[in-house]
Write a protein that holds these residues in place. Structure first.
Motif, short mmCIF file in Angstrom:
data_model
loop_
_atom_site.label_atom_id
_atom_site.label_comp_id
_atom_site.label_asym_id
_atom_site.label_seq_id
_atom_site.Cartn_x
_atom_site.Cartn_y
_atom_site.Cartn_z
N LYS A 1 0.85 -1.19 0.00
CA LYS A 1 0.00 0.00 0.00
C LYS A 1 0.89 1.24 0.00
O LYS A 1 1.85 1.33 0.78
CB LYS A 1 -0.92 -0.01 1.22
N GLY B 1 0.90 5.30 0.49
CA GLY B 1 0.12 6.41 1.04
C GLY B 1 0.26 7.67 0.19
O GLY B 1 1.00 7.71 -0.80
N TYR C 1 3.70 1.34 2.70
CA TYR C 1 4.76 2.31 2.39
C TYR C 1 4.27 3.71 2.74
O TYR C 1 3.19 4.12 2.33
CB TYR C 1 5.10 2.26 0.90
N THR C 2 5.11 4.43 3.49
CA THR C 2 4.69 5.76 3.92
C THR C 2 5.87 6.73 3.91
O THR C 2 6.89 6.44 3.25
CB THR C 2 3.97 5.65 5.30
N ASP C 3 5.74 7.87 4.59
CA ASP C 3 6.80 8.88 4.53
C ASP C 3 7.72 8.83 5.75
O ASP C 3 8.54 9.71 5.94
CB ASP C 3 6.19 10.28 4.37
N VAL C 4 7.55 7.82 6.63
CA VAL C 4 8.52 7.60 7.70
C VAL C 4 8.97 6.14 7.61
O VAL C 4 8.34 5.35 6.92
CB VAL C 4 7.91 7.89 9.11
N ILE D 1 7.35 2.31 12.60
CA ILE D 1 6.62 2.76 13.79
C ILE D 1 7.66 3.19 14.82
O ILE D 1 8.61 2.45 15.10
CB ILE D 1 5.79 1.60 14.41
N TYR D 2 7.45 4.35 15.38
CA TYR D 2 8.40 4.91 16.34
C TYR D 2 7.75 5.06 17.71
O TYR D 2 6.52 5.00 17.84
CB TYR D 2 8.85 6.30 15.85
N ASP E 1 5.76 10.27 17.27
CA ASP E 1 5.79 10.76 15.88
C ASP E 1 7.19 11.31 15.54
O ASP E 1 7.61 12.32 16.10
CB ASP E 1 4.72 11.85 15.73
N PRO E 2 7.93 10.66 14.62
CA PRO E 2 9.29 11.12 14.32
C PRO E 2 9.31 12.49 13.64
O PRO E 2 10.35 13.14 13.60
CB PRO E 2 9.82 10.04 13.37
N ALA F 1 -1.74 7.75 16.81
CA ALA F 1 -0.58 7.54 15.92
C ALA F 1 -1.11 7.16 14.54
O ALA F 1 -1.41 6.00 14.27
CB ALA F 1 0.32 6.44 16.47
N LYS F 2 -1.25 8.16 13.67
CA LYS F 2 -2.00 7.91 12.43
C LYS F 2 -1.20 7.13 11.40
O LYS F 2 -1.67 6.92 10.28
CB LYS F 2 -2.46 9.24 11.84
N VAL F 3 0.00 6.68 11.76
CA VAL F 3 0.81 5.93 10.79
C VAL F 3 0.06 4.69 10.30
O VAL F 3 0.25 4.27 9.16
CB VAL F 3 2.21 5.60 11.40
P1 ADP Z 1 0.27 7.95 4.52
O1 ADP Z 1 -0.18 9.11 3.71
O2 ADP Z 1 1.47 7.26 3.96
O3 ADP Z 1 -0.84 7.02 4.88
P2 ADP Z 1 0.11 9.14 7.16
O4 ADP Z 1 0.32 10.61 7.18
O5 ADP Z 1 -1.30 8.64 7.24
O6 ADP Z 1 0.84 8.56 5.86
O7 ADP Z 1 0.94 8.42 8.32
C1 ADP Z 1 2.32 8.64 8.44
C2 ADP Z 1 2.58 9.70 9.50
O8 ADP Z 1 2.22 9.17 10.78
C3 ADP Z 1 4.02 10.08 9.67
O9 ADP Z 1 4.40 11.08 8.74
C4 ADP Z 1 4.08 10.56 11.11
O10 ADP Z 1 4.03 11.97 11.19
C5 ADP Z 1 2.80 10.04 11.73
N1 ADP Z 1 3.04 9.31 12.99
C6 ADP Z 1 2.37 9.58 14.15
N2 ADP Z 1 2.80 8.79 15.12
C7 ADP Z 1 3.74 7.98 14.61
C8 ADP Z 1 4.55 6.92 15.15
N3 ADP Z 1 4.45 6.55 16.44
N4 ADP Z 1 5.43 6.31 14.33
C9 ADP Z 1 5.52 6.67 13.03
N5 ADP Z 1 4.79 7.67 12.46
C10 ADP Z 1 3.91 8.32 13.24
#
Ligand code: ADP
Ligand code: ASP
Ligand code: MG
Length: 412
Positions: free
Chosen positions: A12, A14, A177-180, A183-184, A187-188, A213-215
């Motif tokens: 997937k 994002g 696949y995302t922009d971080v 999971i941290y 929020d990194p 944590a919207k990741v």
């Molecule tokens: P996508 O568009 O790829 O679905 P999202 O914006 O929905 O991406 O989710 C990725 C974001 O989640 C990251 O850019 C980060 O800011 C946020 N995030 C919040 N908490 C965490 C966490 N604990 N670990 C990683 N990312 C986190």
């Protein structure tokens, strides 16, 4: 796990990963590389970054509360654009690809527009496409009711589409696949000391996602746990190791606190001077429940004159509806008035180790107090403590709590 031994995977991408023409071409290049190792690939995509927000603002220009059925028709167009573009980019590289919108499969959901739940997915069309050697490119986030209306799964819902397909196709695993890079511990993007986890259990991830944590979309983790789908969260910008979300294993970290989360987008409503007698709380909350409004935290303080203030939080987008209902009840029960505060955020610390360690809550309150951050509401469970604070202090609160509970350091 040997990533290359897989036979069928769901990937997937994002919004940021497909945020521009260049990014979409880069995703096509990644899929091409992966196709050399993995036989069958289903790709789920989100709308291009910012597109869903843009469409929501457009809908609001037609009126404050656009009909959700029509809003879903509008929002689903974002994913329609990205599946088509990605399929074109793959074809351009000589990879056979076919796009699928929800109605073409279909992905059947209930009737709850803007927050629909997947009830059934048909995979015959996808299997046929995979059989033909194509990469199947599926629009995330959207579904179809049995009566033929388009629905959406709630913000961030493409993750859930991906896991639902991984479950239905019995895929080896699901890559998000995302922009971080994974999971941290927080929020990194707001704290450079956030630590990437190698693995996290479904339960731990459900807590983090549920608390903001919207990741990963909350529901996608629930589904993954139910169907035992392994999820690998990783970056589409590099090849670094990501984080596995899977069954709890013995070598997983048994830390006191496993993460700090924050959630914006909720509002606080107070019903002031409520007569202190049995039944009033139900009079306030029954109409909200009947309207399907999700009430999160609730507190009640009784004043000396035997009148209570009842305070609770609801999602920002439900504010108008909730206020109307509550104002009516307040008048009926003879409350003094209704107040609301839009500038709040919820900051939470999460961790199974809290169960057996008293004193975590008081430490959290001390840390916030030291920085002069006022706590407006508190809620606790066995494994989390959440505080409502002024939204301006959200990032500061996350950073100081992360440091106070020593969550940084090497990845585990
Ligand atoms: P996508 O568009 O790829 O679905 P999202 O914006 O929905 O991406 O989710 C990725 C974001 O989640 C990251 O850019 C980060 O800011 C946020 N995030 C919040 N908490 C965490 C966490 N604990 N670990 C990683 N990312 C986190
Ligand atoms: N495009 C939708 C959103 O922005 C779904 C998703 O990105 O997962 O919420
Ligand atoms: Mg997302």
């Amino acid at each position: 796990m040997n990533l290359n031994k897989a036979k069928l995977i769901v990937q997937k991408y994002g919004g940021t990963s497909v945020g521009s023409v260049e990014r979409i071409k880069e995703v096509a290049r990644r899929i091409e590389l992966r196709k050399q190792e993995v036989d069958r690939i289903v790709v789920v995509v989100s709308a291009m970054a910012g597109e869903t927000d843009r469409l929501i603002s457009l809908a609001r220009e037609m009126g404050d509360t656009p009909p959700l059925r029509e809003q879903d028709v509008l929002l689903s167009s974002g994913e329609q654009v990205s599946v088509a573009l990605l399929s074109m980019a793959l074809t351009e590289r000589g990879i056979k690809a076919r796009s699928f919108l929800s109605f073409q499969l279909p992905i059947v959901t209930d009737e709850r527009h803007a927050a629909a739940i997947i009830k059934d997915i048909r995979v015959e069309g996808l299997l046929h496409s995979l059989q033909e050697g194509e990469v199947a490119v599926v629009a995330g986030f959207q579904g179809l009711t049995p009566s033929g209306s388009i629905t959406t799964l709630g913000r961030g819902g493409s993750d859930t589409t991906a896991v639902a397909f991984a479950a239905a196709l019995d895929a080896d695993y699901c890559e998000i696949y995302t922009d971080v890079e994974g999971i941290y511990t927080c929020d990194p993007q707001i704290h450079s000391f956030a630590r990437k986890l190698k693995k996290i259990s479904y339960e731990g991830m459900m807590e983090l996602a549920g608390l903001g944590a919207k990741v990963l979309h909350n529901r996608c983790v629930e589904l993954a746990r139910k169907y035992n789908v392994k999820i690998l969260v990783r970056s589409s910008f590099n090849n670094n190791e990501g984080t596995w979300v899977c069954e709890e294993e013995e070598d997983m970290e048994g830390a006191l606190i496993s993460g700090v989360t924050y959630k914006r987008g909720e509002v606080k409503i107070s019903v002031l001077g409520v007569p202190d007698k049995p039944g009033v709380a139900s009079l306030i909350f029954i109409p909200l429940a009947e309207m399907g409004i999700n009430v999160d935290m609730i507190i009640q303080n009784i004043g000396r004159n035997k009148a209570a203030d009842v305070t609770f939080t609801v999602p920002e987008e439900e504010l108008e509806k909730a206020l109307q209902a509550v104002q009516q009840v307040a008048a009926e029960i003879g409350a003094e008035g209704v107040d609301c505060d839009r500038n709040i955020a919820k900051v939470s610390i999460v961790g199974g180790g809290m169960r057996s360690n008293p004193g975590v809550a008081s430490r959290m309150f001390q840390v916030l107090a030291r920085e002069g951050i006022n706590i407006l509401m508190i809620s606790t469970s066995e494994i989390k403590i959440s505080c409502i604070i002024d939204v301006r202090y959200t990032e500061l609160a996350v950073r100081i709590l992360h440091d106070a509970f020593e969550l940084g350091g090497n990845s585990v």
